[in-house]
Motif scaffolding. Structure first.
Motif, PDB file in Angstrom:
ATOM      1  N   GLU A 161       0.842  -1.204   0.000  1.00  0.00           N
ATOM      2  CA  GLU A 161       0.000   0.000   0.000  1.00  0.00           C
ATOM      3  C   GLU A 161       0.877   1.253   0.000  1.00  0.00           C
ATOM      4  N   ASP A 162       0.619   2.148  -0.959  1.00  0.00           N
ATOM      5  CA  ASP A 162       1.372   3.391  -1.085  1.00  0.00           C
ATOM      6  C   ASP A 162       0.665   4.484  -0.285  1.00  0.00           C
ATOM      7  N   ARG A 164       2.027   7.582   0.337  1.00  0.00           N
ATOM      8  CA  ARG A 164       2.665   8.881   0.141  1.00  0.00           C
ATOM      9  C   ARG A 164       1.669  10.004  -0.108  1.00  0.00           C
TER      10      ARG A 164
END
Length: 223
Positions: A161-162, A164
């Motif tokens: 899971e990103d 950012r």
């Protein structure tokens, strides 16, 4: 003394943009910008319509024919699909005897969505008992965003899971988190992200105490 006017008083007519405002002055991308207008019409005799032209950043996006009225005309215009940033909105009426009040302009600000990741720890058959149901009602979904939030829901938080571009992570009744995920969330918070945790009937007290709650110095008992 004789005063000479450049027009005939027996054929005087004038449209005016009496009030123009954006409500609200700032919205999230994808939400409509609502422009509230008040138009007034004055004439010595007869009636004459006008064309209301709306421009955004110099480009015409709407034109409306307005019929004359003895009372002020209050109307609303929705500007859709504006991109992030500050936009210049210009409104103008057809030329008439008094051009001074035929044009108005204002600035509107379109903000990026605050992105939310909802981790639903327990999907339930009854919608109102679902762990993410009330959150979805408040912040919407990816297909139906609300109030400046763009929320995405997953049933499991993985290492891939990103985070950012996510401003808020909500953990709703998760049983436990693996040590790598706990470290990932710790780095996410250190970078300025916000983590919101809701405990529930399937939360493992020991796992929560040794994981996320270890940051706070708290611990959970069986209650």
């Amino acid at each position: 003394k004789v005063l000479l006017f450049p027009g005939r008083l027996d054929a005087y007519n004038n449209w005016s943009l009496a009030r123009v405002e954006a409500s609200p002055p700032a919205v999230a991308a994808g939400e409509p910008v609502m422009i509230n207008l008040t138009l007034a019409y004055y004439a010595s005799r007869g009636a004459q319509s006008t064309t209301l032209t709306v421009k955004v950043d110099g480009k015409v996006v709407d034109k409306k024919i307005m019929a004359s009225s003895p009372e002020p005309i209050r109307t609303q215009i929705a500007l859709n699909s504006l991109k992030e940033g500050v936009h210049r909105v210009q409104l103008s009426l057809s030329p008439d005897n008094l051009p001074l009040d035929d044009e108005r302009e204002l600035s509107v600000r379109v903000l990026p969505y605050r992105r939310v990741l909802v981790v639903n720890g327990k999907k339930r058959a009854t919608p109102t008992q679902d762990e993410g149901w009330f959150l979805r009602r408040v912040v919407g979904t990816t297909t139906d965003p609300r109030r400046g939030f763009l929320a995405r829901e997953v049933l499991e938080l993985t290492d891939a899971e990103d985070l950012r571009d996510v401003q808020l992570v909500v953990l709703a009744n998760l049983k436990s988190l693996s040590p790598p995920l706990t470290k990932k969330l710790a780095r996410y918070v250190d970078r300025g992200g916000t983590l919101l945790t809701f405990l529930g009937d399937q939360t493992d007290p020991a796992a929560a105490t040794s994981g996320l709650l270890s940051w706070t110095g708290w611990e959970l008992d069986r209650r």
